[in-house]
Design an enzyme around this catalytic site. Structure first.
Site, PDB file in Angstrom:
ATOM      1  N   PHE A 122      37.276  47.061  49.307  1.00 53.23           N
ATOM      2  CA  PHE A 122      36.514  47.708  48.235  1.00 53.23           C
ATOM      3  C   PHE A 122      35.019  47.585  48.550  1.00 53.23           C
ATOM      4  CE2 PHE A 122      34.776  48.247  43.976  1.00 53.23           C
ATOM      5  CZ  PHE A 122      35.586  49.252  43.450  1.00 53.23           C
ATOM      6  N   ASP A 194      40.311  38.934  46.777  1.00 47.91           N
ATOM      7  CA  ASP A 194      39.944  39.756  45.633  1.00 47.91           C
ATOM      8  C   ASP A 194      41.247  40.242  44.978  1.00 47.91           C
ATOM      9  OD1 ASP A 194      39.264  41.870  43.935  1.00 47.91           O
ATOM     10  OD2 ASP A 194      37.583  42.508  45.181  1.00 47.91           O
ATOM     11  N   TYR A 219      39.273  43.946  33.368  1.00 43.15           N
ATOM     12  CA  TYR A 219      39.506  45.223  32.674  1.00 43.15           C
ATOM     13  C   TYR A 219      40.632  46.067  33.250  1.00 43.15           C
ATOM     14  CZ  TYR A 219      36.189  46.754  36.332  1.00 43.15           C
ATOM     15  OH  TYR A 219      35.550  46.958  37.516  1.00 43.15           O
ATOM     16  N   LYS A 220      41.239  45.642  34.358  1.00 45.23           N
ATOM     17  CA  LYS A 220      42.310  46.444  34.954  1.00 45.23           C
ATOM     18  C   LYS A 220      43.650  46.029  34.334  1.00 45.23           C
ATOM     19  CE  LYS A 220      39.531  47.594  38.925  1.00 45.23           C
ATOM     20  NZ  LYS A 220      38.963  47.150  40.186  1.00 45.23           N
ATOM     21  N   ARG A 368      45.673  59.207  42.704  1.00 41.50           N
ATOM     22  CA  ARG A 368      46.153  57.836  42.551  1.00 41.50           C
ATOM     23  C   ARG A 368      46.747  57.625  41.160  1.00 41.50           C
ATOM     24  NH1 ARG A 368      42.104  52.652  42.701  1.00 41.50           N
ATOM     25  NH2 ARG A 368      41.528  53.603  40.739  1.00 41.50           N
TER      26      ARG A 368
HETATM   27  C1  LIG Z   1      37.611  47.287  40.531  1.00 42.00           C
HETATM   28  C2  LIG Z   1      37.308  46.448  41.710  1.00 42.00           C
HETATM   29  C3  LIG Z   1      36.130  45.672  41.761  1.00 42.00           C
HETATM   30  C4  LIG Z   1      35.123  45.749  40.653  1.00 42.00           C
HETATM   31  O1  LIG Z   1      34.020  44.925  40.826  1.00 42.00           O
HETATM   32  P1  LIG Z   1      33.036  44.654  39.616  1.00 42.00           P
HETATM   33  O2  LIG Z   1      31.869  44.014  40.266  1.00 42.00           O
HETATM   34  O3  LIG Z   1      33.740  43.729  38.671  1.00 42.00           O
HETATM   35  O4  LIG Z   1      32.689  45.962  38.984  1.00 42.00           O
HETATM   36  C5  LIG Z   1      35.961  44.842  42.853  1.00 42.00           C
HETATM   37  N1  LIG Z   1      36.879  44.779  43.849  1.00 42.00           N
HETATM   38  C6  LIG Z   1      38.005  45.529  43.832  1.00 42.00           C
HETATM   39  C7  LIG Z   1      38.996  45.406  44.930  1.00 42.00           C
HETATM   40  C8  LIG Z   1      38.234  46.398  42.775  1.00 42.00           C
HETATM   41  O5  LIG Z   1      39.325  47.159  42.768  1.00 42.00           O
END
Ligand SMILES: *Cc1c(COP(=O)(O)O)cnc(C)c1O
Length: 409
Positions: A122, A194, A219-220, A368
């Protein structure tokens, strides 16, 4: 084959759906981006605004235990990620938390400078390392990116940290946490996982896999609401003597002494910097209660059954053969989401949304769908694929209104 209706009748998690406010029409296949609203969270939000903030005001820090929310939420998340107590705290975003965690990991690994990750990770995870690299200089921190299948050969003696996502945000492919963590440790490398796309959707065994550090999202699949705080895990063995760089009063050993000298709190409290966002964190605290009577193995079983059914339904309809599945067929490698490639993925996604089937799009050409086992039914799956078939058969997506790109995708 049992019908979708029969499978819903037999589903041991079916009743959990009643604990959420779901969109009145259609199917929500985006719980991997923003989970649905648990009724417990809605109730808390009302009480929080009207009573706790509205009437009780500053007394609430003590009377409603606002001050303990980061620890309390952390301890509710811990069993979902295989962590014994006192190793998880809730605060900030994944991005900010990674900055803190990577700094701590680099301090432990004196002499080693490389943070190893993959091209497909990510982007915010990679940007955080780039930021640290700019701040500390390349002689202290250097990002190295490799392809997923080259990780082992890249684990050289200059690698300090291996930074990986448990589940790939595009394809939903699961990285083997146990194998990769063991492999890194054999080379003296610490691992940061992560968990954005696994916490709350499948078993995660941080302690058992001897993971060093992890971060994850509120939030997921944890359904904490838009912008809900994230969490940090640090294995007990790394907590003594650690110093995270964003030192603030909430991470001080005695914040209300107002000492001029910063002394870090023992344990996970040190990871707090400023005042917690009480409105979001209290809502997350209530949202986490939906997990008290479910275990991650049950969630995983249903998640795999839902994604199996979706794939099977897509494969049974010839008009959908233009869509190219990029998620693994193999259960051990599949997360709780499915992704298909199509040159018109954006427009297809918009045409589906117009039919109340909510999925999302990831650049450049990925459609997705996320499958939250707490509130989706087998009938939802069949209905979604029916609608997808209509969109492709009628060519709905070719209409001009579906071609316009929005700011958030
Ligand atoms: C959604 C997501 C994030 C989000 O990061 P924030 O800093 O909390 O906005 C980070 N890593 C992954 C793999 C994600 O899917």
């Amino acid at each position: 084959m049992p019908t979708a209706l029969q499978r819903d009748t037999d589903d041991p998690l079916a009743h959990k759906r009643n604990e959420f406010l779901l969109p009145p029409r259609g199917v929500y296949l985006d719980g991997n981006s923003l989970g649905c609203l648990p009724l417990s969270a809605r109730q808390r939000a009302r009480e929080l605004i009207e009573q706790q903030w509205g009437l009780d005001l500053i007394k609430s820090w003590n009377s409603h235990s606002w001050i303990d929310l980061p620890q309390r939420c952390g301890e509710k998340i811990a069993p979902l990620i295989g962590a014994a107590p006192n190793q998880v705290i809730c605060c900030d975003s994944i991005s900010v938390n990674l900055f803190k965690i990577l700094s701590v990991a680099l301090q432990i690994q004196t002499g080693r400078t490389t943070v190893l990750s993959t091209h497909t990770n990510f982007p915010t995870d990679l940007y955080t390392v780039q930021g640290l690299q700019n701040l500390l200089g390349e002689q202290r921190c250097r990002l190295q990116l490799v392809h997923d299948d080259c990780l082992e050969s890249a684990l050289q003696s200059d690698v300090a940290v291996l930074l990986l996502s448990h589940v790939d945000f595009r394809t939903g492919r699961v990285n083997d946490m146990r194998r990769l963590t063991d492999m890194a440790h054999q080379h003296g490398v610490l691992v940061v996982w992560d968990l954005a796309h696994s916490a709350g959707a499948m078993p995660v065994l941080l302690d058992e896999c001897q993971v060093d550090f992890a971060v994850g999202c509120g939030y997921k699949y944890l359904n904490g609401g838009p912008g809900a705080p994230a969490f940090i895990y640090v294995a007990k063995r790394h907590q003594a003597g650690m110093r995270q760089p964003l030192s603030g009063w909430m991470g001080h050993k005695a914040p209300f002494e107002f000492d001029t000298q910063y002394t870090p709190a023992d344990g996970m409290q040190q990871f707090l910097s400023g005042t917690p966002p009480v409105l979001s964190m209290s809502v997350l605290d209530a949202a986490l209660d939906v997990f008290t009577d479910v275990d991650a193995v049950q969630l995983r079983r249903k998640s795999l059954a839902l994604t199996d059914l979706f794939i099977e339904q897509v494969n049974a309809r010839p008009v959908l053969s233009e869509l190219q599945l990029i998620s693994p067929a193999e259960h051990t490698q599949r997360g709780s989401q499915l992704a298909w490639r199509h040159p018109e993925a954006w427009a297809i996604c918009q045409a589906l949304i117009a039919r109340h089937i909510i999925g999302d799009f990831r650049a450049p050409d990925i459609l997705r769908f996320g499958f939250s086992p707490l509130y989706l039914s087998y009938q939802d799956v069949v209905h979604s694929v029916d609608e997808l078939e209509q969109v492709m058969r009628n060519g709905d997506y070719k209409q001009p209104q579906f071609q316009v790109r929005a700011k958030v995708t």
